[in-house]
Structures are given as C-alpha cells and as structure tokens.
Design a protein around this motif. Structure first.
Motif: not given
Length: 282
Positions: A109-110, A115-119, A136-137, A156-157
């Motif tokens: 989940a870096h 982050w690209g799942v959102l437009d 676990a992630e 921010s990550f």
C-alpha cells in the motif's frame, strides 16, 4: 515460440505509469544506508549508472485471465509525483478502457501502488473492479500506532493509504500468502519492504512468472548485491533476507519476473553471473 515472446504472451501487457524522480541520491547513503560511497560508486559506476540521481521506471502489469482483466497495483494517480501519474495515457495507447478491469490485486500500500485507485476528483477510478489486498497489509496501515511509529518523511504514506482504504473498503476482499485472489494468481510472501508485502506467481502460461512488486526493485543492486539493505524497505534486514532468498530461488527455478521498477517493460529472468546474479531482459 522464443522464450522472450512466450513471457510477454504469458504476462499480457506492462503499462508504464512514468518514472520516479528521486531526490534521494544513491551515493549519499539514503538508498543504500549501510554502504560507503566507494562501494556504491564501484557498483553503480561499473554499469554507468549515475550517482547523483535515480529515475526508476514504474511498470504496471495487466493480465487477461479468462473473462477477467487483472491489474497488479494501481499506480500513484495524479497527486504523488507528476512524472508518475501517467497510467491513463498508457491505457489509451494500449486501447484499454479502465472500466474493463475486473480485479485489482495489490502487492502493498505504498503511494505508487494504491494512490491511483482515485481519480483527479478523489472518486474511485475503477468503480467496477474488485480490489484484493493482503489482510496483514491492510491491518498494518490501519493499526492505531502506525502513524506515530512511521518516520516523518513517510507519514503521508499512512494518511494516503488510509484515505484510499476508505474508498475501497466496501468492495475489498482480503487474502493471505498462498491464496489465489484470482485463479492461477498465487500470493507469495515477500515481506520486508512493508510488513506484509506480497508478490504474485502467475501460473497456467508457458512459463511461471513472478510479479515481484518491490521485493526486487533495482536492475543492478537487487541482483548483484541482494543482501545489501535498501533504505526504502520498512524492515531493511528482512527486506535483504527476503530478496536474497528470492533471487536465489528464481535463478534456480529459471522462473521469469516482471519488475515494477526495472527498466520498462520490466520483463525478464534472473541469471547467475559469476558469484552473483544479473537481470536478463526478455
């Protein structure tokens, strides 16, 4: 069919989302925190790689499996770095409509993966796709103490991951290493880069192929010095141990790989080279 052609056919497509422009210079100990400048210079200089910059590729794997179109990770979207938010252009060039994607499976989940799942407007970009992530992630990034324990430059990550988790929470399905989120796509435990990082072994094609995520993330260091600790790994010692074992196994099994940060399109094999290894592009 030549093996290189067979690998490309087995994988489907690799799509570029651009290149990172890293301020962390290899020679200043940030990327290789436990190595001297001379060690770094000798290794990278041998391959004519710059010591004062790093611009790794960002390659996303797209696999057609029966009636499924599977995307491995989702890129960074437009809000991380302007040089890596270019997946939409690659979809268009490949003639792929993002609405066709049925599954997204995440290595970790870096920002450059989730982050690209959102437009651009903060709405889900793949509204009809079924997201999958390691239990676990998910639990790590959601844990109450993760933000406090994260170094300042990576806080921010955590905020970004949680924001994207909120967007997919009603759709997501969890898996564990050894599971197949999609038939023929096996989750492989490669933790270290993040506490629950996974790679994916693709079965059923002419050759087995491992989508490595960031378990292997440099075209020279990961192969010639897999035991060197990398600054981007959350658990540096575990990352090095995982990478060393993985490189050795891939070379012995003659399995192919597709690497997110290897030179585009990132497809090739691991070969022995003297006492070390090398990446052989397909």
């Amino acid at each position: 069919m030549a093996r290189g052609a067979g690998l490309h056919a087995a994988i489907g497509r690799c799509l570029s989302s651009g290149r990172f422009r890293l301020q962390s210079r290899p020679a200043n100990g940030v990327i290789l925190p436990n190595r001297s400048k001379d060690e770094i210079k000798n290794l990278l200089g041998l391959h004519s790689l710059p010591l004062d910059a790093a611009e790794p590729a960002c390659n996303l794997t797209l696999l057609r499996k029966g009636d499924r179109l599977v995307l491995f990770d989702a890129g960074s979207g437009p809000n991380f770095q302007p040089t890596v938010g270019r997946l939409a252009d690659s979809f268009e060039a490949a003639g792929v409509d993002p609405s066709e994607i049925t599954n997204i499976v995440f290595t970790h989940a870096h920002p450059d993966r989730i982050w690209g799942v959102l437009d651009d407007f903060g709405d889900p970009l793949y509204a009809d796709a079924h997201p999958w992530i390691s239990q676990a992630e998910w639990d790590f990034w959601r844990a109450n103490d993760t933000l406090d324990r994260m170094p300042e430059e990576r806080k921010s990550f955590v905020v970004g991951a949680r924001n994207r988790f909120d967007a997919i929470e009603d759709l997501v399905t969890f898996f564990n290493p050894g599971d197949e989120p999609v038939p023929g796509v096996e989750a492989v435990d490669t933790h270290g880069h993040t506490p629950a990082h996974v790679s994916f072994m693709l079965h059923g094609g002419p050759d087995p192929v491992l989508v490595t995520g960031d378990a292997i993330n440099h075209p020279v260091i990961s192969f010639e010095k897999p035991d060197w600790e990398i600054g981007s790994d959350q658990d540096r010692a575990q990352g090095a141990a995982t990478r060393s074992a993985l490189i050795d196994r891939l070379a012995a099994d003659k399995a192919a790989i597709v690497g997110f940060h290897l030179p585009y399109p990132g497809i090739g094999t691991v070969e022995r080279s003297g006492a070390a290894y090398r990446f052989a592009p397909a």
